[in-house]
Design an enzyme around this catalytic site. Structure first.
Site, short mmCIF file in Angstrom:
data_model
loop_
_atom_site.label_atom_id
_atom_site.label_comp_id
_atom_site.label_asym_id
_atom_site.label_seq_id
_atom_site.Cartn_x
_atom_site.Cartn_y
_atom_site.Cartn_z
N ALA A 33 49.01 42.71 35.70
CA ALA A 33 47.83 42.00 35.21
C ALA A 33 46.64 42.28 36.10
O ALA A 33 46.78 42.87 37.17
CB ALA A 33 48.09 40.50 35.15
N ASN A 34 45.48 41.86 35.66
CA ASN A 34 44.26 41.89 36.47
C ASN A 34 43.95 40.48 36.91
O ASN A 34 44.33 39.52 36.25
CB ASN A 34 43.08 42.39 35.62
CG ASN A 34 43.06 43.90 35.50
OD1 ASN A 34 43.91 44.60 36.03
ND2 ASN A 34 42.07 44.38 34.79
N ARG A 35 43.19 40.38 37.99
CA ARG A 35 42.73 39.09 38.46
C ARG A 35 41.54 38.68 37.60
O ARG A 35 40.48 39.26 37.70
CB ARG A 35 42.25 39.27 39.89
CG ARG A 35 42.82 38.33 40.86
CD ARG A 35 42.20 38.58 42.22
NE ARG A 35 43.13 39.23 43.13
CZ ARG A 35 44.19 38.64 43.64
NH1 ARG A 35 44.52 37.42 43.33
NH2 ARG A 35 44.97 39.30 44.47
N SER A 36 41.73 37.75 36.71
CA SER A 36 40.62 37.25 35.88
C SER A 36 40.93 35.83 35.47
O SER A 36 42.01 35.55 34.96
CB SER A 36 40.46 38.12 34.63
OG SER A 36 39.63 37.48 33.69
#
Ligand code: CTP
Ligand code: CA
Length: 221
Positions: A33-36
């Site tokens: 995942a991405n950090r968001s």
């Protein structure tokens, strides 16, 4: 207009917003995942709805309440997000705020990968995900106003300017994520358009959203 009613410059408009991260499965219990946090995208969806737009918010996995007046479509992976975006068209404008994972595991395991002491699993092979924004930019159903976001840690305006050209977006809203923006409540953004760059002061994410919604309303006319 009825006395006392508030002007709604975006009524009759349909605007698509993507927000949050995507999750790309490695196996049924693990993902990339991405950090968001999704906060900026959700704030934008809410600000557009407050100006009267019909808003379709395609949201990656985040635990945020749906802003008032917004139609929310929850998705997990980049491919799911791409499908949901296509299904929500046509739109007068699209604001692609999602932090889409650039890659996914080539072969997600069908069963949980078991830990074997001293024997880590084979290296993950990654393949590139579809670029939802670039695909939309080339589509016959491209919204008249197409806005991308760019989270950068350095050379923010230079990277955003290149990204705008590469992706075929009308505007790129670039934000500096070298500090604690991710998950925080404020944002410093630079709006890169065909006319140049507008740098906004550090603002709460809901004020970035309100200003952007006003600018979208002014542009759609
Ligand atoms: N985006 C998208 N689909 C992807 C990747 C990105 O729609 N698979 C969109 C994002 O929602 C954002 C814009 O493209 O609006 C820019 O995303 P970004 O990750 O900054 O750009 P990339 O081209 O992936 O470049 P990099 O990650 O190397 O900076
Ligand atoms: Ca990326």
């Amino acid at each position: 207009v009825l006395a006392g009613s508030v002007a709604k410059p975006l009524s009759g408009r349909h605007i698509l917003v993507t927000a949050g991260p995507t999750h790309e499965p490695i196996d049924p219990v693990r993902y990339i995942a991405n950090r968001s946090s999704g906060k900026q995208g959700f704030a934008i969806a809410g600000a557009l709805a407050a100006l009267g737009a019909r808003v379709s918010l395609v949201a990656g996995p985040v635990l945020l309440p749906t802003p008032a007046g917004v139609d929310r479509i929850d998705v997990e992976s980049a491919q799911d997000m791409a499908n949901a975006v296509a299904a929500a068209l046509p739109a007068d404008a699209a604001v692609m705020v999602a932090a889409v994972a650039d890659w996914r595991a080539e072969d997600a395991a069908g069963q949980k990968i078991k830990k074997r002491p001293g024997e880590p699993p084979a290296p993950l092979r990654l393949v590139e995900n579809v670029d939802i924004l670039a695909t939309l930019a080339r589509s016959p159903r491209r919204p008249a106003l197409l806005i991308g976001f760019a989270a950068e840690t350095e050379q923010i305006v230079a990277h955003a300017t290149a990204k705008r050209a590469r992706k075929g977006a009308d505007w790129i809203v670039a934000n500096d994520v070298s500090g604690d923006v991710m998950g925080g409540d404020a944002n410093t953004v630079h709006v890169v358009t065909a006319d140049g760059v507008e740098s906004w002061e550090l603002l709460p994410k809901n004020q970035v959203a309100a200003r952007l919604a006003d600018r979208i309303a002014a542009t759609l006319g």
